[in-house]
Write a protein that holds these residues in place. Structure first.
Motif, PDB file in Angstrom:
ATOM      1  N   UNK A  52       0.849  -0.944  -0.168  1.00  0.00           N
ATOM      2  CA  UNK A  52      -0.047  -0.219  -0.099  1.00  0.00           C
ATOM      3  C   UNK A  52       1.081   1.221   0.029  1.00  0.00           C
ATOM      4  N   UNK A  53      -0.074   2.332  -0.429  1.00  0.00           N
ATOM      5  CA  UNK A  53       0.901   3.422  -0.695  1.00  0.00           C
ATOM      6  C   UNK A  53       1.415   3.748   0.965  1.00  0.00           C
ATOM      7  N   UNK A 150       2.628   2.507 -10.317  1.00  0.00           N
ATOM      8  CA  UNK A 150       2.330   2.879  -9.374  1.00  0.00           C
ATOM      9  C   UNK A 150       3.165   1.505  -8.340  1.00  0.00           C
ATOM     10  N   UNK A 151       3.954   2.439  -7.224  1.00  0.00           N
ATOM     11  CA  UNK A 151       4.624   1.419  -6.681  1.00  0.00           C
ATOM     12  C   UNK A 151       3.590   0.291  -5.815  1.00  0.00           C
ATOM     13  N   UNK A 152       2.533   0.143  -5.464  1.00  0.00           N
ATOM     14  CA  UNK A 152       1.448  -0.015  -4.381  1.00  0.00           C
ATOM     15  C   UNK A 152       0.341  -0.459  -5.664  1.00  0.00           C
ATOM     16  N   UNK A 153      -0.364  -1.595  -5.677  1.00  0.00           N
ATOM     17  CA  UNK A 153      -1.315  -2.708  -6.163  1.00  0.00           C
ATOM     18  C   UNK A 153      -2.472  -1.629  -6.338  1.00  0.00           C
ATOM     19  N   UNK A 154      -2.771  -1.921  -7.715  1.00  0.00           N
ATOM     20  CA  UNK A 154      -4.008  -1.420  -8.187  1.00  0.00           C
ATOM     21  C   UNK A 154      -5.301  -2.132  -7.632  1.00  0.00           C
ATOM     22  N   UNK A 194      -5.349   2.976  -6.024  1.00  0.00           N
ATOM     23  CA  UNK A 194      -4.680   2.133  -5.528  1.00  0.00           C
ATOM     24  C   UNK A 194      -4.807   2.187  -4.233  1.00  0.00           C
ATOM     25  N   UNK A 195      -4.070   1.164  -3.273  1.00  0.00           N
ATOM     26  CA  UNK A 195      -4.793   0.886  -2.353  1.00  0.00           C
ATOM     27  C   UNK A 195      -3.444   2.077  -1.118  1.00  0.00           C
ATOM     28  N   UNK A 196      -3.350   1.890  -0.026  1.00  0.00           N
ATOM     29  CA  UNK A 196      -2.873   3.567   0.430  1.00  0.00           C
ATOM     30  C   UNK A 196      -3.108   3.029   1.871  1.00  0.00           C
ATOM     31  N   UNK A 204      -4.729   9.696 -11.319  1.00  0.00           N
ATOM     32  CA  UNK A 204      -4.885   9.912 -13.027  1.00  0.00           C
ATOM     33  C   UNK A 204      -4.299   9.801 -13.611  1.00  0.00           C
ATOM     34  N   UNK A 205      -3.847   9.812 -14.865  1.00  0.00           N
ATOM     35  CA  UNK A 205      -2.723  10.006 -16.140  1.00  0.00           C
ATOM     36  C   UNK A 205      -3.669  10.796 -16.785  1.00  0.00           C
TER      37      UNK A 205
END
Length: 333
Positions: A52-53, A150-154, A194-196, A204-205
């Motif tokens: 998670x973030x 992302x460094x954490x899962x979607x 994203x999980x945090x 959003x990009x």
């Protein structure tokens, strides 16, 4: 629902023939987009480095201008250890970028997961200056689009279409005016939950139209905000990308004439995570040393943080990586 796949299916020979022979109209662009599977999918790959973030982390938003040098671009970002990277103008299977899946390569180099969506199917090899970089006389896939690393899962992903008018596909008065870059598609965004540690975050990009004026981009951004509300109701949101503010608005190309800023503020968004200063520079593809514009932004709602200085997109080797500098911010949830 956006279909998530491990690899975007390529355009078949029959589909390509149909694209090349179709009338160059908005209606044909929309019909072809609905029939090409990859135009409604997102590609997901890579492996996240954490579960998670954290509560506070760094975010980068960068138009990497085709991403000629994915390894060097990742190396350039690594010094800031971003937990989220919002990318635009990313090639996959294009001769000008050695047929690489540039989003996958950057994600692997940074130890991140990624989601990639198609903005355009490139019908040719690109603009005149891009052709100097081509390693082949054909594109393996021809994809060009946006990505989130992302460094954490979607937890959830969505492709958001902002424009199906065929601005780059059409000929005549509805054309973008660049006959050297025929493209099927339209501007879009990739959205992710994203999980945090403190709860989910929507990131959003996006990439808005360059060859248009303020009302056109206002309409695109209105569609984006409405889609984000539907995708992630009640969640904190961070939008980053190339909004092309002031582009195609002579004589002064003033970003302050854009109405999308007030539109977002009326819906609770802030632009405070965006650093001051211009974000364009001369590059290998766009060698315009006098062009200075402010095109790249963060819009946030429900998060706090600070804008960080703009990162010049020149590698330590001295090689320019893009005609856009990279935006950075520090987010606190």
């Amino acid at each position: 629902m956006t279909q998530i796949v491990g690899a975007l299916p390529r355009v078949t020979a029959a589909e390509r023939a149909r694209i090349l022979s179709a009338p160059r109209t908005p209606e044909a662009n929309a019909e072809l987009m609905s029939s090409i599977p990859a135009m409604t999918m997102l590609e997901q790959g890579g492996t996240p480095a954490r579960d998670a973030l954290p509560r506070a982390f760094t975010v980068a938003a960068w138009n990497v201008e085709r991403c000629l040098f994915p390894a060097e671009s990742a190396d350039h970002l690594a010094q800031y250890s971003p937990a989220i990277v919002l990318l635009s103008e990313m090639d996959s299977g294009m001769a000008r970028t050695a047929q690489k899946n540039t989003s996958a390569e950057m994600a692997a180099a940074l130890g991140m997961t990624y989601a990639y969506g198609v903005e355009f199917y490139e019908m040719g090899l690109g603009g005149e200056t891009e052709r100097d970089f081509c390693t082949d006389d054909f594109n393996v896939a021809g994809w060009h689009g946006n990505a989130i690393l992302s460094s954490a899962p979607f937890e959830k992903l969505a492709l958001i279409r902002l424009d199906q008018k065929g601005h780059w596909f059409c000929t005549g008065p509805q054309s973008a005016g660049d006959a050297g870059q025929p493209r099927l598609g339209g501007r879009m965004a990739v959205a992710a939950i994203v999980s945090a540690d403190t709860g989910p975050l929507c990131v959003v990009s996006t990439h808005l139209e360059s060859n248009a004026q303020a009302p056109y981009r206002h309409a695109e951004f209105a569609r984006l905000l409405a889609a984000v509300d539907e995708f992630a109701p009640g969640l904190p949101v961070l939008i980053g990308g190339d909004l092309n503010t002031g582009n195609h608005m002579p004589p002064d190309f003033d970003w302050r004439k854009e109405t999308l800023f007030g539109l977002a503020e009326d819906q609770g968004y802030s632009w405070d995570l965006t650093a001051e200063g211009t974000t364009t520079r001369a590059s290998l593809i766009t060698p315009h040393p006098t062009r200075k514009m402010k095109l790249d932004w963060f819009a946030s709602r429900g998060v706090t943080g600070d804008a960080l200085p703009v990162l010049p997109s020149v590698h330590e080797s001295g090689r320019p990586l893009s005609d856009h500098d990279c935006m950075l911010c520090r987010v606190t949830l």
